[in-house]
Design a protein around this motif. Structure first.
Motif, PDB file in Angstrom:
ATOM      1  N   ASP A 104       0.826  -1.209   0.000  1.00 25.78           N
ATOM      2  CA  ASP A 104       0.000   0.000   0.000  1.00 25.78           C
ATOM      3  C   ASP A 104       0.864   1.266   0.000  1.00 25.78           C
ATOM      4  O   ASP A 104       0.502   2.281  -0.599  1.00 25.78           O
ATOM      5  N   THR A 126      -8.634   0.806   6.872  1.00 27.12           N
ATOM      6  CA  THR A 126      -8.381  -0.627   6.794  1.00 27.12           C
ATOM      7  C   THR A 126      -9.461  -1.377   7.557  1.00 27.12           C
ATOM      8  O   THR A 126      -9.728  -1.084   8.726  1.00 27.12           O
ATOM      9  N   LEU A 184     -10.132  -8.336   8.504  1.00 28.18           N
ATOM     10  CA  LEU A 184     -10.409  -9.460   7.613  1.00 28.18           C
ATOM     11  C   LEU A 184     -11.457 -10.366   8.237  1.00 28.18           C
ATOM     12  O   LEU A 184     -11.487 -10.553   9.455  1.00 28.18           O
ATOM     13  N   VAL A 209     -12.886 -11.171   0.496  1.00 30.62           N
ATOM     14  CA  VAL A 209     -12.549  -9.759   0.713  1.00 30.62           C
ATOM     15  C   VAL A 209     -12.711  -8.949  -0.563  1.00 30.62           C
ATOM     16  O   VAL A 209     -12.804  -9.497  -1.663  1.00 30.62           O
ATOM     17  N   ASP A 228      -8.328  -5.323  -0.483  1.00 29.38           N
ATOM     18  CA  ASP A 228      -7.838  -6.062   0.682  1.00 29.38           C
ATOM     19  C   ASP A 228      -7.263  -7.428   0.318  1.00 29.38           C
ATOM     20  O   ASP A 228      -6.877  -8.202   1.198  1.00 29.38           O
ATOM     21  N   ARG A 260      -3.651  -8.271   1.537  1.00 29.22           N
ATOM     22  CA  ARG A 260      -3.602  -8.551   2.977  1.00 29.22           C
ATOM     23  C   ARG A 260      -4.138  -9.948   3.288  1.00 29.22           C
ATOM     24  O   ARG A 260      -3.555 -10.701   4.068  1.00 29.22           O
TER      25      ARG A 260
END
Length: 390
Positions: free
Chosen positions: A69, A194, A197, A316, A320, A323
């Motif tokens: 990122d 953010t 998850l 996701v 994302d 990640r």
């Protein structure tokens, strides 16, 4: 997306996928030669040559999402490929065992950067059924790269174990392709808070860990088993390793069709196939039977691997994905690292250890996994019937 640009991006992603998942195991066919050269080291320590890169992937992959990122997916991917070349080829010039482990550690760091980004780019450039198809192709590339590399590595190991490390030079092609054909995805510019998850990401990542614990039994032990029983040489071991990673190549290409055909029973069938392969290897008394077991094992793993990757990707949003896949990558390589620890510990429960025990233990673990999978499938069908009658 322009057709030519889509083709270039596809080639770039797949070229990187060729060198990631089996990175540590590329030199597995040379394990017997390495154990003889470093005879002062115990067999468990020698296995670090294959498993240490997996351990170093874990902390690296966990920060890759944030680094990507900040610095961009493409830039970080290029850095990872450069480190891959250094860590991979450096092993051939190692003066002693510990310098060799140092280069293996660099290799692990590089894969921790490359794996989550290259897989996560699928969600950032592709969507819907195309993304699902791409995940199958990525898995096919993962295993085809492992297959080809292990065949070449096994052949080169006849000359010297140092020569087997030359296979890592293939990363130079990936580096050139990414530099010229892969753009920075637009989602990198999508800044925002953010989000945590989902639980499914972690559940599927643990599934990947268990899969690698079982599957990695083959590349870690096949060379010692084949050569120790007099069934072949390092070249033969390389072919066996190639089969166990080559079968998933075809499965990955047809992953979407297989998923549609088998439906909810696909995972159960795949685990059973993998377990049957382990049993076949363990009971083998000739190299043909070993090859048959390797094919069966690879076929089962070849479906489960893209299945889990796609499941993680689908949980996701595209921004994302790096990640989420970093978490999965960490569990994937942690499973590879602890595989010999778990299997050797279970082998220690037996008073008369033998070279085929790791495969029989892996078979037993597959049987347990198949039973759990069948239970989940039956439960889902019962719940579905209850919902219809309610």
């Amino acid at each position: 997306m322009d057709t030519n640009k889509e083709r270039e991006i596809t080639v770039a992603i797949l070229s990187v996928s060729l060198i990631t998942v089996m990175a540590g195991a590329i030199v597995a066919p040379a394990m017997s030669s390495l154990s003889h050269f470093f005879s002062e080291q115990s067999p468990s320590v020698i296995k670090l040559i294959v498993t240490l890169p997996a351990l170093l992937v874990i902390p690296t992959a966990m920060v890759t999402g944030r680094l990507a990122d900040r610095f961009g997916r493409r830039n970080l991917l290029l850095l990872g490929l450069i480190l891959y070349l250094v860590g991979g080829l450096g092993g051939a010039f190692s003066a002693n065992f510990y310098i060799l482990l140092g280069f293996r550690a660099i290799l692990g760091l590089s894969v921790g950067l490359v794996m989550p980004i290259s897989t996560g780019l699928v969600s950032e450039f592709f969507h819907g059924e195309k993304a699902r198809q791409m995940m199958g192709w990525v898995s096919a590339a993962n295993h085809f790269g492992g297959m080809a590399a292990q065949i070449v590595s096994g052949a080169l190991a006849i000359m010297s174990w140092r020569c087997s490390f030359g296979v890592y030079g293939i990363a130079l092609i990936s580096l050139i392709v990414v530099a010229f054909w892969l753009p920075e995805p637009t989602s990198h510019a999508q800044k925002g808070q953010t989000t945590p998850l989902p639980r499914k990401t972690y559940f599927n990542s643990v599934f990947m860990l268990l899969l690698m614990v079982i599957f990695y039994t083959v590349p870690l032990n096949i060379s010692l088993f084949v050569e120790g029983t007099g069934m072949g040489s390092s070249t033969t071991s390389g072919i066996a390793c190639a089969l166990v990673t080559g079968a998933p190549f075809l499965v990955g290409i047809f992953f979407q069709k297989i998923t549609t055909l088998l439906g909810k029973s696909a995972v159960f069938v795949a685990i059973c196939t993998m377990g049957l392969g382990m049993f076949t290897i363990g009971e083998a008394n000739n190299i043909t039977t070993v090859f048959a077991g390797a094919l069966l094992t690879g076929t089962g793993e070849g479906f489960l691997f893209p299945y889990v990757m796609n499941a993680v990707r689908a949980t996701v949003a595209p921004k994302d994905s790096v990640r989420a896949l970093a978490v999965m990558s960490s569990m994937l390589y942690f499973g590879q690292f602890i595989s010999p620890i778990v299997i050797d510990a279970l082998s220690g429960l037996f008073t008369t250890p033998s070279s085929n025990q790791p495969f029989m233990i892996a078979c037993a673990l597959c049987l347990a996994g198949a039973t759990i999978s069948l239970g989940f499938t039956v439960k889902q069908r019962i719940n579905k019937k209850c919902e219809k009658t309610a």
